[in-house]
Scaffold this motif. Sequence first.
Motif, short mmCIF file in Angstrom:
data_model
loop_
_atom_site.label_atom_id
_atom_site.label_comp_id
_atom_site.label_asym_id
_atom_site.label_seq_id
_atom_site.Cartn_x
_atom_site.Cartn_y
_atom_site.Cartn_z
N ARG A 40 -24.90 -14.68 -18.95
CA ARG A 40 -26.25 -14.91 -19.39
C ARG A 40 -26.72 -13.77 -20.30
N LEU A 42 -27.53 -13.86 -23.32
CA LEU A 42 -28.69 -14.32 -24.09
C LEU A 42 -29.96 -14.12 -23.28
N HIS A 66 -28.95 -16.43 -32.23
CA HIS A 66 -28.01 -15.74 -31.33
C HIS A 66 -26.68 -15.49 -32.02
N THR A 108 -24.78 -19.47 -21.35
CA THR A 108 -24.94 -19.26 -22.78
C THR A 108 -24.27 -20.37 -23.58
#
Length: 271
Positions: A40, A42, A66, A108
């Motif tokens: 995770r 992000l 991202h 993600t």
Amino acid sequence: MDVVTKLGLPMLLSIPLTRRNGSVSVEQPANAKRIPATERSLVSAILADTPGKRTRTEIAAWDASHHLRPYHEALRDRLMTYFELNNLTHKPKLVAIAGCAEGAGVTTLAAGLAATLSETSDGNVLLVDMNLEQGAAHPFFKGRPACDLTDSIETDKRNTAMIQDRLYMAAANPRDRLPNALPTRFSSLVPKLKTSDYDYIIFDMPPITSTSVTPRLARFMDLVLLVVESEKTSRDVVKQASKLLSESKANVHAILNKSRKYTPGWLQQEL
């Protein structure tokens, strides 16, 4: 090569370990400071910039810029090609993404895949978070709680599930006591899911273990993407996870995540 030849799993994509500026990570000496690779990532980046304590069901915002976006798009394209080549034209297509342990990067990948699918699909895309029992934030919704899965398939109740045009987010009902209640409840929802107006439904699943719900739900999916974390997921663990999925007669493809290069690119070209 190990995934394909020694584990017997077809590979869909290999994703290198990257820095946040998008550059591919090259292995450094043991005494060098390394950038940690966390599950995770992000979410972690977003929460670091957001003061205040979050509750169990709060959702973090999706970052369209991202650094893994090119790989999310590549995964989307290969997934769509796979369905086309295998003449899987029905809608919606159910895709589960799961790893063998926390930290593999499942959330993600699931979020990125759902977001990029919604940008090219003519219909709607639904992302379902099946990890609420872990109390983790998901990279959508700017702190708002996710819509319940049941409401997300009712067109007159899913307004709160919309993230952006053609993209919706839902979650397993936190009242369900996983892993006992969810498989039975999910079985009753499958007919409704298959008659919904979504083109794709992406499931962010818990890690695959002998007691998790993932193997029990895999049989409902058109495709299960098994995320193998490079250099951390052992061969025996992947074999066990693959066996559990095969017992459910799941269609499994592998994604090798966070692979590293141990030599500079220019040297690899010379070799």
